[in-house]
Write an enzyme that holds these catalytic residues in place. Structure first.
Site, PDB file in Angstrom:
ATOM      1  N   ASP A 212       0.410 -37.702  61.316  1.00 20.31           N
ATOM      2  CA  ASP A 212       1.807 -37.305  61.473  1.00 20.31           C
ATOM      3  C   ASP A 212       2.470 -38.058  62.624  1.00 20.31           C
ATOM      4  OD1 ASP A 212       4.212 -35.461  61.649  1.00 20.31           O
ATOM      5  OD2 ASP A 212       2.980 -34.419  60.162  1.00 20.31           O
TER       6      ASP A 212
ATOM      7  N   ARG B 128      16.314 -25.203  71.396  1.00 23.32           N
ATOM      8  CA  ARG B 128      15.460 -24.942  70.235  1.00 23.32           C
ATOM      9  C   ARG B 128      14.047 -24.522  70.630  1.00 23.32           C
ATOM     10  NH1 ARG B 128      14.617 -30.320  66.854  1.00 23.32           N
ATOM     11  NH2 ARG B 128      12.681 -29.281  66.245  1.00 23.32           N
TER      12      ARG B 128
ATOM     13  N   ARG C 171      16.246 -26.398  56.993  1.00 26.02           N
ATOM     14  CA  ARG C 171      14.784 -26.526  56.999  1.00 26.02           C
ATOM     15  C   ARG C 171      14.177 -25.192  57.420  1.00 26.02           C
ATOM     16  NH1 ARG C 171      11.176 -31.285  59.866  1.00 26.02           N
ATOM     17  NH2 ARG C 171       9.443 -29.961  60.520  1.00 26.02           N
TER      18      ARG C 171
ATOM     19  N   ASP D   2       2.821 -37.073  66.342  1.00 22.39           N
ATOM     20  CA  ASP D   2       4.179 -36.539  66.257  1.00 22.39           C
ATOM     21  C   ASP D   2       4.473 -35.551  67.373  1.00 22.39           C
ATOM     22  OD1 ASP D   2       6.724 -36.319  64.960  1.00 22.39           O
ATOM     23  OD2 ASP D   2       6.104 -34.360  64.230  1.00 22.39           O
TER      24      ASP D   2
ATOM     25  N   SER E 238       8.801 -34.375  58.893  1.00 24.18           N
ATOM     26  CA  SER E 238       7.544 -33.880  58.326  1.00 24.18           C
ATOM     27  C   SER E 238       7.755 -33.100  57.039  1.00 24.18           C
ATOM     28  CB  SER E 238       6.810 -33.013  59.354  1.00 24.18           C
ATOM     29  OG  SER E 238       6.425 -33.792  60.467  1.00 24.18           O
TER      30      SER E 238
ATOM     31  N   HIS F 259       6.032 -40.134  58.609  1.00 26.76           N
ATOM     32  CA  HIS F 259       7.190 -40.765  59.252  1.00 26.76           C
ATOM     33  C   HIS F 259       6.715 -41.400  60.549  1.00 26.76           C
ATOM     34  CE1 HIS F 259       7.231 -37.517  62.199  1.00 26.76           C
ATOM     35  NE2 HIS F 259       7.134 -36.662  61.195  1.00 26.76           N
TER      36      HIS F 259
ATOM     37  N   ASP G 219      10.954 -24.049  58.375  1.00 23.86           N
ATOM     38  CA  ASP G 219       9.800 -23.725  59.209  1.00 23.86           C
ATOM     39  C   ASP G 219      10.157 -23.250  60.603  1.00 23.86           C
ATOM     40  OD1 ASP G 219      10.629 -26.410  59.571  1.00 23.86           O
ATOM     41  OD2 ASP G 219       8.712 -26.974  60.448  1.00 23.86           O
TER      42      ASP G 219
ATOM     43  N   ARG H 292      15.388 -33.070  70.480  1.00 23.18           N
ATOM     44  CA  ARG H 292      14.080 -33.437  69.927  1.00 23.18           C
ATOM     45  C   ARG H 292      14.253 -34.407  68.760  1.00 23.18           C
ATOM     46  NH1 ARG H 292       9.064 -30.137  70.103  1.00 23.18           N
ATOM     47  NH2 ARG H 292       7.694 -30.791  68.411  1.00 23.18           N
TER      48      ARG H 292
END
EC number: 5.4.2.12
Length: 532
Positions: free
Chosen positions: A15, A188, A258, A398, A65, A440, A260, A156
């Site tokens: 990742d 966040r 998103r 990541d 991700s 990515h 998650d 981020r």
């Protein structure tokens, strides 16, 4: 007679492991990576695209991700919610969305407040500022006069101090449209935790729901003061700007698309049996999420899920083959929920193992994360000889890359490289095939054009290496197999199906990247099938 041990196909997702020629501030190039270096020079490899239109995002938009794992598992370019919702804003169909119109009408009829919660960012990974502005236009059309905006700052998926510009743009739009006011600001780190660090969520929850006075500062003034104390966007402490707490009878729209990093706050605000921390459930509360965060949430969904049929995990399960998924906490949803096209439950014959991420404030404090345990778990699963497909995610490049700490990112890369060596030994022992790739880029680009820490993803391509063991020490086919150029993440699933000798369903529009004229398949591969 006992079945012969299976020779698995193992998909290893590094990742955030991108490819960039320059070595400057490139944690991957600067790290000592003897395993990856050997594989890159000795085995079939190519670079594949993970951003923009190649993964269903707007042209030039960095991948992430969620998008990466969706494309990896689906075997097709999956149109992303960012594009879907942006189109609705642009063509004004957002103003007619039934779930959004209904909550506005409920709030208006009760003469209560409408709260808009989400990441105030143009990063396009979890949300987009244009979507929030579209909601303000909806509120104006619905004649709402109490619209409270709870800003979550990014830092981020954007530059670390970009939040003040986003909020300034929002304040300008509020003035122009004539609806809304910013009542809270939170980084966040607090409002979008996904690792069950409930103390962080509670700080945001308390500011959202408790009557606290503002101190007269505007949102931009509050952010500037945090900057003066070297606190960047991601870590801004939840702060009340103006009156406007969430109360009984109010309505809430969470505009992140998103799921998650939006789930935990939604659990706290809506779930009767929530046990993350002590709180009094606010009832009644009308609640709409932009997309489906969790089917168990008692909320309405503005943009219902797109059904993805005949994805990789489904095809493997239908053939009666067993599969295994593992990752640590930060990336576990990606190898399960996202890889399975947004389905929470495993397919028949799909086993999973979650590894706990270290409980640290930021992962530069523990750059090894839980990679060694992930490797132990994966090796044990592979050597059981029962799984035809094994999917593994290493989170380190990541998650440590997101901290902007170059030295820590180098340590993270070296940890993963060492783990790959151990993993390859187990795969070799079982005569398996491994595909090593990434979802990515990130860790290959650690500073921006001004020399400041870069904590976001990149649009760089990522490596794809294929190594097939044939009972020796991972010799593979060497030069006998080529991998096609200009591949995408959507091409990985068809490539795996070709190695497994399974037919590619017509829904999979990706292609196998193994050049057909060079394809060599072991005819004695013995899959283990689930008894029915």
């Amino acid at each position: 007679m006992a079945q012969a041990p299976v020779s698995p196909v193992v998909l290893v997702i590094l990742d955030g492991w991108g490819y960039r020629q320059s070595t400057e501030a490139n944690a991957i190039a600067l790290a000592k990576t003897p395993v990856m270096d050997c594989l890159w020079t000795s085995y079939p490899r190519t670079l594949i695209h993970t951003s923009g239109k190649d993964v269903g995002l707007p042209n030039g938009q960095m991948g992430n991700s969620e998008v990466g794992h969706l494309n990896l598992g689906a075997g097709r370019i999956v149109p992303q919610e960012l594009v879907r919702i942006s189109d609705a804003v642009e063509d004004k169909s957002l103003l007619r969305n039934p779930a959004l119109v209904n909550i506005c009408q409920e709030v208006r009829d009760r003469q209560s407040k409408l709260h808009l919660i989400g990441l105030c960012s143009d990063g396009g990974v979890h949300s987009h500022l244009d979507h929030l502005i579209g909601l303000l236009e909806l509120a104006k059309e619905q004649h709402l006069d109490q619209v409270c905006i709870h800003v979550i700052t990014d830092g981020r998926d954007t530059n670390t101090n970009e939040g003040i510009n986003a909020v300034a743009k929002l304040e300008s739009s509020i003035k122009e449209i004539g609806v809304g006011r910013i009542v809270t600001v939170s980084g966040r780190y607090y409002a979008m935790d996904r690792d069950r660090r409930w103390d962080r969520i509670q700080k945001a929850y308390d500011v959202y729901t408790q009557d606290r006075p503002g101190d007269g500062r505007s949102a931009t003034e509050v952010i500037k003061d945090f900057y003066k104390n070297s606190i960047t966007d991601e870590f801004i402490e939840p702060t009340r700007i103006a009156p406007g707490a969430i109360k009984s009878g109010d309505g809430v729209i969470f505009f992140n698309f998103r799921p998650d990093r939006a789930r935990q706050l939604c659990y706290a605000l809506t779930m009767p049996n929530f046990d993350g921390f002590e709180r009094e459930l606010i009832q009644p509360l009308s609640f709409v999420t932009f997309t489906q965060y969790d089917p168990k949430l008692p909320v309405k969904v503005a943009f219902e899920p797109q059904n993805l049929n005949n994805i990789l995990g489904e095809v493997v399960a239908r053939e009666g083959l067993k599969q295994f998924r593992t990752a640590e906490t930060e990336k576990y949803p990606h190898v399960t929920y996202f890889f399975n096209g947004g389905l929470e439950n495993p397919f028949e014959g799909e086993d999973r193992e979650l590894i706990q991420s270290p409980m640290v404030a930021t992962y530069d404090q523990a750059p090894a994360m839980s990679a060694e345990t992930v490797t132990d778990t994966a090796c044990n699963a592979i050597e059981k000889g029962i799984y035809s497909l094994v999917v593994i995610n290493y989170a380190n490049p990541d998650m440590v890359g997101h901290t902007g700490n170059l030295e820590a990112a180098i340590q993270a890369i070296e940890t993963v490289d060492n783990c790959l060596g151990r993993l390859l030994t187990s795969i070799s022992k079982m005569g398996g095939t491994v595909l090593i790739t990434a979802d990515h880029g990130n860790a290959e680009l650690m500073v921006d054009e001004n020399g400041n820490p870069w904590t976001a993803h990149s649009t760089n391509p990522v490596p794809l290496i294929i190594v097939e063991g044939e009972g020796r020490k991972i010799p593979g086919h060497g030069g006998a197999v080529d991998l096609a150029d200009n591949g995408r993440l959507a091409d990985i699933a068809p490539t795996i199906l070709e190695i497994l000798q399974l037919p590619k369903p017509e829904e999979m529009t990706g292609r196998s990247l193994i050049e057909p004229i060079h394809l060599e398949i072991k005819q004695n591969r013995t899959p283990v099938r689930i008894s029915r």
